[in-house]
Design a protein around this motif. Structure first.
Motif, PDB file in Angstrom:
ATOM      1  N   GLY A  43       0.810  -1.213   0.000  1.00  0.00           N
ATOM      2  CA  GLY A  43       0.000   0.000   0.000  1.00  0.00           C
ATOM      3  C   GLY A  43       0.841   1.259   0.000  1.00  0.00           C
ATOM      4  O   GLY A  43       0.495   2.254  -0.649  1.00  0.00           O
ATOM      5  N   SER A  44       1.967   1.230   0.699  1.00  0.00           N
ATOM      6  CA  SER A  44       2.849   2.398   0.727  1.00  0.00           C
ATOM      7  C   SER A  44       3.427   2.673  -0.658  1.00  0.00           C
ATOM      8  O   SER A  44       3.585   3.829  -1.062  1.00  0.00           O
ATOM      9  CB  SER A  44       3.977   2.192   1.739  1.00  0.00           C
ATOM     10  OG  SER A  44       3.465   2.092   3.049  1.00  0.00           O
ATOM     11  N   GLY A  45       3.740   1.604  -1.404  1.00  0.00           N
ATOM     12  CA  GLY A  45       4.200   1.783  -2.779  1.00  0.00           C
ATOM     13  C   GLY A  45       3.138   2.429  -3.641  1.00  0.00           C
ATOM     14  O   GLY A  45       3.427   3.308  -4.465  1.00  0.00           O
ATOM     15  N   PHE A  91       6.909   2.873 -11.830  1.00  0.00           N
ATOM     16  CA  PHE A  91       5.672   3.482 -11.355  1.00  0.00           C
ATOM     17  C   PHE A  91       5.081   4.491 -12.346  1.00  0.00           C
ATOM     18  O   PHE A  91       4.354   5.399 -11.946  1.00  0.00           O
ATOM     19  CB  PHE A  91       5.911   4.171 -10.011  1.00  0.00           C
ATOM     20  CG  PHE A  91       6.038   3.221  -8.850  1.00  0.00           C
ATOM     21  CD1 PHE A  91       5.147   2.175  -8.686  1.00  0.00           C
ATOM     22  CD2 PHE A  91       7.044   3.388  -7.911  1.00  0.00           C
ATOM     23  CE1 PHE A  91       5.255   1.303  -7.610  1.00  0.00           C
ATOM     24  CE2 PHE A  91       7.161   2.523  -6.822  1.00  0.00           C
ATOM     25  CZ  PHE A  91       6.262   1.472  -6.681  1.00  0.00           C
ATOM     26  N   ASP A  92       5.360   4.356 -13.618  1.00  0.00           N
ATOM     27  CA  ASP A  92       4.825   5.268 -14.626  1.00  0.00           C
ATOM     28  C   ASP A  92       3.378   4.883 -14.953  1.00  0.00           C
ATOM     29  O   ASP A  92       3.120   3.917 -15.666  1.00  0.00           O
ATOM     30  CB  ASP A  92       5.687   5.207 -15.886  1.00  0.00           C
ATOM     31  CG  ASP A  92       5.204   6.155 -16.974  1.00  0.00           C
ATOM     32  OD1 ASP A  92       4.188   6.855 -16.763  1.00  0.00           O
ATOM     33  OD2 ASP A  92       5.835   6.176 -18.045  1.00  0.00           O
ATOM     34  N   PHE A  93       2.417   5.649 -14.441  1.00  0.00           N
ATOM     35  CA  PHE A  93       1.001   5.320 -14.640  1.00  0.00           C
ATOM     36  C   PHE A  93       0.597   5.358 -16.106  1.00  0.00           C
ATOM     37  O   PHE A  93      -0.316   4.629 -16.516  1.00  0.00           O
ATOM     38  CB  PHE A  93       0.117   6.273 -13.831  1.00  0.00           C
ATOM     39  CG  PHE A  93      -0.060   5.871 -12.385  1.00  0.00           C
ATOM     40  CD1 PHE A  93       0.705   4.860 -11.810  1.00  0.00           C
ATOM     41  CD2 PHE A  93      -1.008   6.504 -11.587  1.00  0.00           C
ATOM     42  CE1 PHE A  93       0.537   4.494 -10.486  1.00  0.00           C
ATOM     43  CE2 PHE A  93      -1.187   6.138 -10.257  1.00  0.00           C
ATOM     44  CZ  PHE A  93      -0.417   5.135  -9.703  1.00  0.00           C
ATOM     45  N   GLN A  94       1.221   6.202 -16.899  1.00  0.00           N
ATOM     46  CA  GLN A  94       0.872   6.238 -18.322  1.00  0.00           C
ATOM     47  C   GLN A  94       1.108   4.870 -18.959  1.00  0.00           C
ATOM     48  O   GLN A  94       0.305   4.423 -19.802  1.00  0.00           O
ATOM     49  CB  GLN A  94       1.685   7.322 -19.037  1.00  0.00           C
ATOM     50  CG  GLN A  94       1.316   8.735 -18.611  1.00  0.00           C
ATOM     51  CD  GLN A  94       2.068   9.791 -19.405  1.00  0.00           C
ATOM     52  OE1 GLN A  94       2.304   9.626 -20.603  1.00  0.00           O
ATOM     53  NE2 GLN A  94       2.441  10.880 -18.747  1.00  0.00           N
ATOM     54  N   ASP A  95       2.177   4.210 -18.556  1.00  0.00           N
ATOM     55  CA  ASP A  95       2.485   2.878 -19.064  1.00  0.00           C
ATOM     56  C   ASP A  95       1.431   1.863 -18.609  1.00  0.00           C
ATOM     57  O   ASP A  95       0.967   1.023 -19.390  1.00  0.00           O
ATOM     58  CB  ASP A  95       3.882   2.472 -18.579  1.00  0.00           C
ATOM     59  CG  ASP A  95       4.506   1.368 -19.436  1.00  0.00           C
ATOM     60  OD1 ASP A  95       3.869   0.932 -20.412  1.00  0.00           O
ATOM     61  OD2 ASP A  95       5.637   0.947 -19.111  1.00  0.00           O
ATOM     62  N   LEU A 137      -6.900 -10.905   1.085  1.00  0.00           N
ATOM     63  CA  LEU A 137      -6.044 -11.717   0.219  1.00  0.00           C
ATOM     64  C   LEU A 137      -4.610 -11.674   0.727  1.00  0.00           C
ATOM     65  O   LEU A 137      -4.312 -11.017   1.724  1.00  0.00           O
ATOM     66  CB  LEU A 137      -6.103 -11.175  -1.217  1.00  0.00           C
ATOM     67  CG  LEU A 137      -7.491 -10.924  -1.801  1.00  0.00           C
ATOM     68  CD1 LEU A 137      -7.374 -10.294  -3.185  1.00  0.00           C
ATOM     69  CD2 LEU A 137      -8.306 -12.211  -1.849  1.00  0.00           C
ATOM     70  N   ALA A 138      -3.720 -12.358   0.035  1.00  0.00           N
ATOM     71  CA  ALA A 138      -2.299 -12.276   0.375  1.00  0.00           C
ATOM     72  C   ALA A 138      -1.787 -10.866   0.093  1.00  0.00           C
ATOM     73  O   ALA A 138      -2.296 -10.172  -0.793  1.00  0.00           O
ATOM     74  CB  ALA A 138      -1.509 -13.300  -0.436  1.00  0.00           C
ATOM     75  N   PRO A 139      -0.770 -10.410   0.825  1.00  0.00           N
ATOM     76  CA  PRO A 139      -0.176  -9.097   0.533  1.00  0.00           C
ATOM     77  C   PRO A 139       0.540  -9.101  -0.811  1.00  0.00           C
ATOM     78  O   PRO A 139       0.861 -10.151  -1.362  1.00  0.00           O
ATOM     79  CB  PRO A 139       0.821  -8.910   1.684  1.00  0.00           C
ATOM     80  CG  PRO A 139       0.453  -9.905   2.722  1.00  0.00           C
ATOM     81  CD  PRO A 139      -0.167 -11.067   1.987  1.00  0.00           C
ATOM     82  N   GLY A 140       0.806  -7.909  -1.327  1.00  0.00           N
ATOM     83  CA  GLY A 140       1.634  -7.785  -2.523  1.00  0.00           C
ATOM     84  C   GLY A 140       0.969  -7.114  -3.702  1.00  0.00           C
ATOM     85  O   GLY A 140       1.647  -6.739  -4.661  1.00  0.00           O
ATOM     86  N   LEU A 141      -0.355  -6.941  -3.656  1.00  0.00           N
ATOM     87  CA  LEU A 141      -1.082  -6.309  -4.753  1.00  0.00           C
ATOM     88  C   LEU A 141      -1.745  -5.037  -4.248  1.00  0.00           C
ATOM     89  O   LEU A 141      -2.407  -5.046  -3.208  1.00  0.00           O
ATOM     90  CB  LEU A 141      -2.156  -7.258  -5.298  1.00  0.00           C
ATOM     91  CG  LEU A 141      -3.148  -6.673  -6.314  1.00  0.00           C
ATOM     92  CD1 LEU A 141      -2.436  -6.302  -7.624  1.00  0.00           C
ATOM     93  CD2 LEU A 141      -4.283  -7.660  -6.584  1.00  0.00           C
TER      94      LEU A 141
END
Length: 359
Positions: free
Chosen positions: A65-67, A223-227, A195-199
């Motif tokens: 979540g921090s990511g 982390f490029d949202f356009q991509d 669910l499991a962490p990671g998403l």
């Protein structure tokens, strides 16, 4: 730790049996039409459950979540913005740290650990040329649930983009992106979704995509949202995703919608929450007076015994509750109401609390 541990934690939560069944399967190859179809369905179901506009979009991140918080901030804002951050605990402080690192100007509306957010707090920030507001809607450090309608009204008056970390309120409390003009919603797999962490996922309004994200030059590869927005059109992500958790997500979202949607799931969590809180009324504990989420009960002890009690449950009874960091850690634990838990589980926990107080 033993396999039969009972989790009264807000994340990871006590997983449902159908999720554990999905986890037991071999993780398949994912650059296929079948996986793309599943991802498009995941997108569609998330938009439905967050009450987002149909032209909103979803970014699927293999990150905590921090990511996702950092990715959302750095893709939507920059040094030309000025943000207001509601900061009532460690997660509000995390938004502050992200803005500091990325040189995004901000002011923090800081709250004491027992201080409720009010309209008067927000009114003092009217007409100060902010472009956006960031809020952890349920500040899980203290347990406070902020009033989203009040925040929406403030943002509407001041023409602000509204970014909400809904990681510990999604599927626990009512949540409506459309109704409250929310431009970005951040959620993660291990809390309300169980669910499991990671998403993590960021649901974006068309407004913030067109007016902010598409106009920015990305300073990040991963982390490029356009991509991500380009790739989701084909039901994929630009980098290898947490494939197994995405299958868990598909199963969970399908089950929730089949069972009556977000309102039904929120009702289940609320019922467990109210049951537990009614059972502890006669114990030497109390709850804070500010508004609380259904997700957790931030139990306060009359003495500084919280870590002692946490350790007793963990080591002696194989029961996990959430400890609290910082100053509150001496006197407070957090008991979650999400996951595959029954009223009988809360009866058992309350009995352990009663036993501890007589030791």
């Amino acid at each position: 730790m033993k396999q039969d541990v009972k989790l009264f934690t807000v994340g990871p939560a006590q997983m449902y049996r159908h999720t554990l069944e999905v986890r037991s399967h071999v993780v398949p190859y994912f650059r296929t039409p079948e996986f793309s179809a599943m991802m498009r369905k995941n997108r569609e179901m998330l938009l439905e459950l967050t009450d987002a506009d149909e032209d909103s979009e979803v970014v699927f991140l293999t990150a905590s979540g921090s990511g996702a918080m950092e990715a959302a901030v750095m893709n939507c804002f920059d040094e030309t913005d000025r943000l207001l951050i509601i900061s009532g605990g460690t997660f509000g402080e995390r938004f502050e740290k992200i803005c500091e690192i990325h040189h995004i100007p901000f002011d923090a509306l800081r709250l004491g650990q027992d201080e409720a957010l009010t309209a008067a707090h927000l009114d003092s920030y009217n007409a100060k040329d902010y472009t956006g507001l960031l809020v952890n809607l349920h500040e899980t450090y203290t347990g406070q649930l902020y009033d989203i309608e009040m925040i929406h009204n403030f943002c509407n008056r001041n023409h602000l983009y509204l970014m909400v970390d809904a990681i510990s309120t999604f599927l626990c409390d009512e949540y409506h992106m459309r109704r409250y003009g929310i431009d970005a919603t951040i959620i993660s797999s291990q809390k309300g979704l169980c669910l499991a962490p990671g998403l993590s996922m960021v649901i974006l309004s068309r407004r913030i995509i067109e007016e902010k994200i598409e106009r920015k030059h990305s300073t990040s590869l991963y982390f490029d949202f356009q991509d991500y927005l380009l790739n989701i059109k084909r039901g994929q992500t630009p980098f290898t995703p947490c494939v197994g958790v995405l299958f868990e997500l598909h199963d969970m979202l399908s089950c929730i919608i089949k069972a009556g949607g977000a309102d039904s799931r929120v009702g289940e969590v609320r019922a467990r929450c109210e049951y537990f809180r009614s059972k502890i009324e006669e114990l030497p504990v109390h709850l804070p007076s500010f508004p609380l989420s259904n997700a957790i009960s931030p139990v306060r002890f009359e003495k500084d015994i919280a870590m002692d009690f946490f350790t007793y449950l963990k080591d002696e009874k194989n029961i996990m509750v959430n400890p609290v960091g910082g100053e509150l850690g001496r006197c407070s634990i957090r008991v979650a109401h999400i996951g595959d838990l029954q009223m009988a589980d809360y009866d058992m926990l309350v009995e352990e609390m009663k036993h501890y107080f007589t030791m």
